[in-house]
Design a protein around this motif. Structure first.
Motif, short mmCIF file in Angstrom:
data_model
loop_
_atom_site.label_atom_id
_atom_site.label_comp_id
_atom_site.label_asym_id
_atom_site.label_seq_id
_atom_site.Cartn_x
_atom_site.Cartn_y
_atom_site.Cartn_z
N HIS A 203 22.33 38.40 20.09
CA HIS A 203 21.82 38.01 18.77
C HIS A 203 21.47 36.52 18.67
O HIS A 203 20.49 36.14 18.06
CB HIS A 203 22.83 38.36 17.68
CG HIS A 203 22.85 39.81 17.33
ND1 HIS A 203 23.26 40.78 18.20
CD2 HIS A 203 22.50 40.47 16.20
CE1 HIS A 203 23.17 41.97 17.62
NE2 HIS A 203 22.71 41.80 16.39
N ASP B 297 27.29 47.08 15.06
CA ASP B 297 25.87 46.82 14.83
C ASP B 297 25.23 48.11 14.34
O ASP B 297 25.43 49.16 14.94
CB ASP B 297 25.20 46.38 16.13
CG ASP B 297 23.76 45.98 15.90
OD1 ASP B 297 23.51 44.78 15.76
OD2 ASP B 297 22.90 46.88 15.84
N HIS C 42 22.31 49.34 14.45
CA HIS C 42 21.33 50.06 15.27
C HIS C 42 21.91 50.77 16.49
O HIS C 42 21.19 51.21 17.38
CB HIS C 42 20.17 49.14 15.64
CG HIS C 42 19.38 48.79 14.42
ND1 HIS C 42 19.57 47.61 13.75
CD2 HIS C 42 18.46 49.49 13.73
CE1 HIS C 42 18.78 47.60 12.68
NE2 HIS C 42 18.10 48.72 12.64
N SER D 177 12.65 43.59 20.17
CA SER D 177 13.76 44.20 19.43
C SER D 177 14.23 45.51 20.06
O SER D 177 13.51 46.13 20.83
CB SER D 177 13.41 44.47 17.96
OG SER D 177 12.88 45.77 17.80
N CYS D 178 15.42 45.94 19.67
CA CYS D 178 16.00 47.16 20.24
C CYS D 178 15.20 48.39 19.84
O CYS D 178 15.44 49.47 20.37
CB CYS D 178 17.46 47.32 19.82
SG CYS D 178 17.71 47.36 18.04
N CYS E 191 17.63 39.44 20.98
CA CYS E 191 17.18 39.98 19.69
C CYS E 191 16.04 39.14 19.12
O CYS E 191 15.18 39.65 18.41
CB CYS E 191 18.34 39.98 18.69
SG CYS E 191 19.67 41.07 19.16
N CYS F 185 13.66 39.42 15.82
CA CYS F 185 14.03 40.58 15.01
C CYS F 185 14.83 40.13 13.81
O CYS F 185 14.68 40.65 12.72
CB CYS F 185 14.84 41.58 15.82
SG CYS F 185 15.46 42.93 14.83
N LEU F 186 15.71 39.14 14.02
CA LEU F 186 16.50 38.65 12.88
C LEU F 186 16.59 37.14 12.82
O LEU F 186 17.24 36.60 11.93
CB LEU F 186 17.91 39.27 12.86
CG LEU F 186 19.03 38.58 13.64
CD1 LEU F 186 20.36 39.16 13.27
CD2 LEU F 186 18.80 38.60 15.10
N ASN G 167 12.60 46.58 13.36
CA ASN G 167 12.99 47.68 12.48
C ASN G 167 13.22 47.32 11.03
O ASN G 167 13.43 48.18 10.20
CB ASN G 167 14.26 48.32 13.05
CG ASN G 167 15.26 47.25 13.47
OD1 ASN G 167 15.51 46.32 12.72
ND2 ASN G 167 15.80 47.38 14.66
N ARG H 224 14.05 38.26 6.63
CA ARG H 224 14.72 38.75 7.84
C ARG H 224 14.28 37.97 9.09
O ARG H 224 15.08 37.63 9.94
CB ARG H 224 14.40 40.24 8.02
CG ARG H 224 14.73 40.84 9.39
CD ARG H 224 16.14 41.31 9.47
NE ARG H 224 16.39 41.99 10.75
CZ ARG H 224 17.57 42.48 11.10
NH1 ARG H 224 18.60 42.36 10.29
NH2 ARG H 224 17.75 43.09 12.24
S1 SF4 Z 1 17.21 43.61 18.15
FE1 SF4 Z 1 17.43 43.37 15.96
S2 SF4 Z 1 18.15 45.29 15.18
FE2 SF4 Z 1 18.44 45.29 17.39
S3 SF4 Z 1 20.55 44.65 17.69
FE3 SF4 Z 1 19.26 42.83 17.79
S4 SF4 Z 1 19.20 42.03 15.71
FE4 SF4 Z 1 19.99 44.10 15.59
#
Ligand code: SF4
Lengths: 478, 199
Positions: free
Chosen positions: A70, A135, A137, A353-354, A414, A417-418, A436, A442
């Motif tokens: 993250h 987490d 996801h 992202s995941c 990550c 994504c965040l 996502n 975000r």
């Molecule tokens: S990629 Fe985004 S949604 Fe996936 S674990 Fe990392 S922060 Fe969370």
């Protein structure tokens, strides 16, 4: 014979350590065994601290694995992390992993990456398992027919200490997707359509099972994209029954069973299908033939439409809550009702992202941009989900395709994504993102996110406006 | 977790309803990596006001918080409970609690006692008339006593039992240790382990 069971019920049944007890009309939770616990730097520090305060060890370090994702930078990964708060969280994970004997894949390690990409890639995620992670996801792993749940920090500590979790049974929902996807339409479009249909709260209290001919045709990478976003429909988990595609994916990976173990495993895995006659609490049907590329216009993943449609007006919503939400979202997104989605210009394209950062995602995007030119005003960032994905992509020359196109090729994590690391949108910037969540702020304070599939992301980077691959093929010969 | 059967301590009158978790502990403290040491974070915005109740010496060592309805609304952060506990609170009395806050409290051994609004008003009066007055909270009889006030409180049976036994979720699960060991013995041999990697 016992009553027919759904896939979720079978996995549940096979993990009950101690059933709940009925008392005064109330049933206490079942105690479930956890096969795999994935750990990352953000939600684990207080859990380890809790163990330390209580003098407890990690019960099964051999069923636990940690990775840094993250907070980690995607550039200059050999330098210390610049942000002191992020650095401290990562350092704390390293100390805790060392102290408690947990295997950790640190930044720079070949197996480092987003926790939900790393587990399957190592072959640690297998059918019929229970998988948890601090987490939301974690639902990604359900693509293997595992029951995979996102949990809170107290529960992380609980699993570290006991390798179990007390859980109340869920309801089950079947999401049947029949038909064949048109070219340029992908599993991301399926899940965005599902969420638009059932709403961001539609899955609350449910484990979703995706089934039907369209799902069976999907690769594991594509299935993971769908299960990943189950949480965006409010569900506790999403699952897909394991089949030959699943077994082929797992076979030969570092932690896959071997020899006689493999045969025993496959025999068990084959039994993990929803029985004929099993009843779901709710059923939803989606027609794959009808789907087109899907994009979001608002600030939650349910606020989406087909790419050929226009930005809706708040007046289109009969529910007053939906109307208010739409009004607020349009203000934040700075969009006028009636604007064709295809006319919306973006500043940034994020491929990562995941949800969409595995090999298939990178290959699909690279194939479209190969030999084409990027819109000069668009910035594109490509962040592989794991170091292994990065290395594989480089072996296939995809990094060069992205670089020739003018995209930035990054290290795994990550990332945007965040935006916990430096990869963030600037205030007011508009982004087509394969991630996502399109929540306010975000991807960076004041940033505006449109959720899209990898090929839509690629097409958008070429044209500068939200675009489908077919737009590119028609107007931009390679 | 230490069992609580009866707790007696200085009562702190907090005349406010809808005390949300952002007031209990602002988001800036959530970046910390520790689970203890949040006492400075508790009500940190309000504590900048010299007249705030916890800034008055007679109340500063309080351990029973008496607040208005809907205490603990807002985000699900467990930090709110950690901050109250770290400061020294063992009990929060209020006419109504937010669900998640109540759940988190139960996990962490903070007693949330639901007392009728009219009785809360009487408690506030007692505590304000003679600052430093103690409140007794008795889980056995489900009664709160303070000066001339004696009032019943509501708490669900399962949480009450856990608090009285001193069970946190983990120690409760560990009472099923034999079940866990038995289950582990029967787990399929083909299930993967993370250590050491099979090559
Ligand atoms: S990629 Fe985004 S949604 Fe996936 S674990 Fe990392 S922060 Fe969370």
């Amino acid at each position: 014979m016992s009553r027919p069971l759904t896939l979720a019920e079978k996995v549940w049944r096979d993990h009950v350590v101690a059933p709940g007890v009925e008392k005064d009309g109330q049933r206490s939770p079942d105690l479930l065994y956890i096969d795999l616990h994935l750990v990352h730097e953000v939600t684990s520090p207080q859990a380890f601290e809790g163990l330390r305060l209580a003098g407890r060890p990690v019960r099964r370090p051999d069923l636990t694995i940690a990775t840094e994702d993250h907070n980690t930078p995607t550039l200059e990964i050999d330098k210390p992390i610049a942000d002191p708060v992020s650095r401290k969280q990562v350092d704390t994970l390293r100390d805790n992993a060392e102290e408690f004997g947990v295997r950790l894949h640190s930044l720079g390690d070949d197996d480092q990456g987003i926790v939900h990409v790393v587990g399957p890639q190592l072959g640690l995620t297998q059918p019929g398992m229970t998988v948890v992670c601090g987490d939301s996801h974690t639902s990604t792993h359900g693509a293997f027919g595992a029951l995979a749940l996102g949990i809170g920090t107290s529960e992380v500590e609980h699993v570290l200490a006991t390798q179990t979790l007390p859980l109340n049974p869920f309801k089950t929902m079947a999401i049947t997707v029949e038909g064949t996807l048109k070219p340029g339409v992908s599993s991301k479009d399926i899940i965005l359509a599902v969420i638009a249909k059932i709403g961001t709260g539609g899955g609350q209290g449910y484990v979703l099972e995706y089934r039907g001919s369209a799902i069976e045709q999907l690769s594991m990478d594509a299935r993971m994209t769908i299960c990943n976003m189950s949480i965006e429909a409010g569900a506790r988990a999403g699952m897909i029954a394991p089949d030959e595609t699943t077994f082929d994916y797992v076979e030969g990976r570092p932690h896959a069973p071997q020899g006689a173990d493999w045969d025993a495993a496959v025999e068990y895995w084959r039994s993990l299908r929803t029985d004929e006659g099993a009843e779901f609490d709710t059923e939803v049907v989606i027609d794959a033939d009808e789907l087109e590329p899907h994009v979001t216009w608002g600030t939650n993943p349910g606020q989406g439409v087909g790419l050929g449609e226009s930005v809706p007006s708040p007046q289109d919503f009969s529910d007053s809550g939906d109307r208010d939400a739409a009004e607020r979202a349009l203000r934040y997104m700075d969009l006028e009702p009636g604007t064709p989605m295809r006319d919306i210009r973006v500043d940034t394209v994020f491929l990562g992202s995941c949800t969409n950062s595995r090999m298939e995602d990178l290959r699909a995007a690279a194939e479209l941009i190969r030999g084409r030119e990027k819109d000069a005003d668009v910035r594109m960032i490509v962040v592989p989900g794991s170091q292994k994905v990065r290395l594989q992509a480089e072996a296939e020359g995809l990094d060069q395709v992205f670089k020739d196109f003018g995209a930035e090729w990054r290290f795994a994590g990550c990332s945007m994504c965040l935006g916990m690391n430096p990869d963030q949108l600037a205030e007011g910037e508009r982004c087509a993102s394969t991630s996502n969540r399109n929540f306010e702020g975000r991807q960076g304070k004041g940033g505006r996110t449109h959720l899209v599939s990898p090929v839509v992301a690629a097409a958008t980077a070429i044209r500068g406006t939200l675009s489908a691959p077919s737009d590119v093929l028609a107007a931009h010969p390679a | 977790m230490e069992p609580i059967i009866r707790h007696t301590g200085v009562g702190v009158p907090l005349r406010a309803s809808n005390v949300d978790t952002d007031q209990i502990i602002p988001a800036v403290y959530l970046k910390r990596i520790t689970r203890t040491g949040f006492e400075d974070a508790l009500f940190s915005a309000w504590r900048r006001d010299p007249d705030f109740v916890l800034n008055q010496p007679a109340y500063s060592a309080g351990s029973v918080l008496v607040a208005g309805p809907d205490f603990g609304t807002g985000s699900s952060r467990e930090h709110a409970v950690w901050a109250l506990k770290d400061y020294g609170f063992r009990v929060v009395i209020a006419p109504r609690f937010a669900d998640i806050f109540r759940g988190n409290s139960g996990k962490q051994g903070l007693l949330t006692a639901e007392v009728e609004q009219s009785e809360v008003e009487r408690l506030w009066k007692e505590l304000e008339t003679v600052p430093g007055t103690e409140v007794e909270v008795d889980l056995e009889s489900r009664l709160v006593r303070c000066g001339a006030v004696e009032a019943p409180f509501a708490i669900d049976d399962y949480t009450r039992w856990r608090l009285m036994e001193g069970h946190d979720d983990i120690s409760l699960t560990l009472t099923s240790e034999q079940d866990i060991v038995d289950y582990e013995a029967s787990r399929a041999a083909f299930k993967p382990t993370t250590l050491p990697a099979r090559t």
